[in-house]
Design an enzyme around this catalytic site. Structure first.
Site, PDB file in Angstrom:
ATOM      1  N   LYS A  54       0.749  -1.305   0.087  1.00  0.00           N
ATOM      2  CA  LYS A  54      -0.015   0.087  -0.041  1.00  0.00           C
ATOM      3  C   LYS A  54       0.963   1.155  -0.047  1.00  0.00           C
ATOM      4  O   LYS A  54       0.673   2.140  -0.721  1.00  0.00           O
ATOM      5  CB  LYS A  54      -0.908  -0.133   1.247  1.00  0.00           C
ATOM      6  CG  LYS A  54      -2.229  -0.887   1.040  1.00  0.00           C
ATOM      7  CD  LYS A  54      -2.849  -1.219   2.497  1.00  0.00           C
ATOM      8  CE  LYS A  54      -4.081  -2.349   2.325  1.00  0.00           C
ATOM      9  NZ  LYS A  54      -4.615  -2.494   3.492  1.00  0.00           N
ATOM     10  N   GLN A  98      -5.003  -1.328   9.563  1.00  0.00           N
ATOM     11  CA  GLN A  98      -4.721  -2.798   9.050  1.00  0.00           C
ATOM     12  C   GLN A  98      -5.377  -3.711  10.133  1.00  0.00           C
ATOM     13  O   GLN A  98      -5.129  -3.698  11.146  1.00  0.00           O
ATOM     14  CB  GLN A  98      -3.383  -3.018   8.453  1.00  0.00           C
ATOM     15  CG  GLN A  98      -3.213  -4.299   7.903  1.00  0.00           C
ATOM     16  CD  GLN A  98      -3.577  -4.101   6.663  1.00  0.00           C
ATOM     17  OE1 GLN A  98      -3.727  -3.505   5.905  1.00  0.00           O
ATOM     18  NE2 GLN A  98      -3.878  -5.453   5.876  1.00  0.00           N
ATOM     19  N   ASP A 121     -11.332   2.929   3.955  1.00  0.00           N
ATOM     20  CA  ASP A 121     -11.708   1.588   3.961  1.00  0.00           C
ATOM     21  C   ASP A 121     -13.286   1.484   3.783  1.00  0.00           C
ATOM     22  O   ASP A 121     -13.918   0.302   3.576  1.00  0.00           O
ATOM     23  CB  ASP A 121     -11.359   0.734   5.226  1.00  0.00           C
ATOM     24  CG  ASP A 121     -10.265  -0.092   5.078  1.00  0.00           C
ATOM     25  OD1 ASP A 121     -10.023  -0.711   3.950  1.00  0.00           O
ATOM     26  OD2 ASP A 121      -9.151  -0.154   6.108  1.00  0.00           O
TER      27      ASP A 121
END
Ligand code: GUN
Length: 296
Positions: A54, A98, A121
């Site tokens: 990422k 995460q 997200d």
């Protein structure tokens, strides 16, 4: 009839190209550089790989990447304090924590402490509610990537019968909402669904997101249907480690009109959509027009 292969790797490269163009314009015209903060708690090897990837792709499209690596024993109070700091940092437009988190941390509490406008997200309860009511929201990356590929292949999805296999908060449920938003007739199937083969056989679009290797055989697929395989399962075959999806690719490709392979299908789209969401969040934060084609 052999199915068309939907090339997620090429599509993701195209999305990253579009993101990079928007980033360049934001910098040149407005003097703004979008920034994405990624928070990793602990040393889970798979998470470390994702976070590295990422960060690398964020920099490649011209955005700022802020990585925060915390040790596995970090307290909830310290993690929440970091999120509060990122929520209030004007250089940070997107925040991703995460998952999974170490067991002593409450995932729901942590996710819901991210400012909804920076929740790239799309997991915050406010974004879930906005998506469910058809309002502007941040959309979870994997289902957004699936939707982009379906729209690209079909144009309009209106009136199509779609079956989503799997009811997770990260993929199944938001995928169903997005398909409904594009006027599909949507069924969410799961482990308790009665007569799953017949339910799947009715579908013009099948999205498989259960995390069970090759559980959908080709004879469940309607002739000419479009199959989106979200599964990434590592199995041993003929003494080798291989990646397979939730769909038995060979038999499904013999019946489908189009299908995503594993690897090289949905997988690469997830990070591309994370970058797209970060640009979208940056534009919204600055009252600028959103990038076209990169949102739901
Ligand atoms: N872990 C595995 N996939 C994801 C994802 O899409 N977002 C976050 N935050 N964690 C993950």
């Amino acid at each position: 009839m052999a199915a068309n292969i939907i090339d997620g790797k090429a599509f993701a490269a195209k999305v990253r190209g579009q993101v990079a163009e928007h980033v360049a314009r934001l910098k040149e015209v407005h003097g703004i550089t979008p920034g994405l903060a990624v928070v990793l708690v602990g040393e889970d090897p798979a998470s470390q790989v994702y976070v590295r990837s990422k960060g690398k792709q964020t920099v490649e499209v011209g955005m700022n990447s802020y990585e925060h690596k915390l040790d596995a024993e970090t307290s909830e109070a310290d993690l929440l304090a970091l999120i509060d700091q990122l929520n209030n940092d004007p250089a940070v437009h997107g925040i991703l924590v995460q998952l999974p988190l170490p067991k002593h941390l409450d995932e729901d509490l942590v996710i819901n402490s991210i400012a909804p406008a920076k929740d790239v997200d799309g997991f915050h309860i406010s974004n879930v509610g906005l998506l469910g009511t058809g309002q502007k929201s941040m959309v979870p990356c994997t289902p957004l990537g699936c939707l982009m590929m379906l729209r690209d292949y079909h144009g309009s999805l209106s009136g199509m019968d779609a079956v989503v296999i799997g009811r997770s908060n990260i993929v199944g449920k938001p995928m169903a909402q997005l398909l409904l938003g594009d006027s599909c007739t949507v069924t969410i199937a799961h482990s308790r669904t009665k007569d799953l083969p017949d339910v799947v056989r009715r579908a013009d679009i099948v999205v498989a997101a259960v995390g069970r290797p090759e559980m959908v055989p080709g004879d469940w697929i309607k002739e000419g249907a479009t199959v989106i395989d979200v599964g990434i399962n590592r199995i041993e075959r003929d003494g080798k480690n291989v990646l397979v999806g939730d769909v038995d690719f060979a038999s499904a490709a013999a019946r489908a009109g189009a299908i995503t392979p594993v690897p090289g299908g949905v997988g690469p789209m997830t990070i591309a959509c994370l970058l797209a969401n970060t640009v979208t969040a940056c534009c919204r934060a600055n009252g600028l027009a959103e990038p076209e084609g990169l949102t739901a």
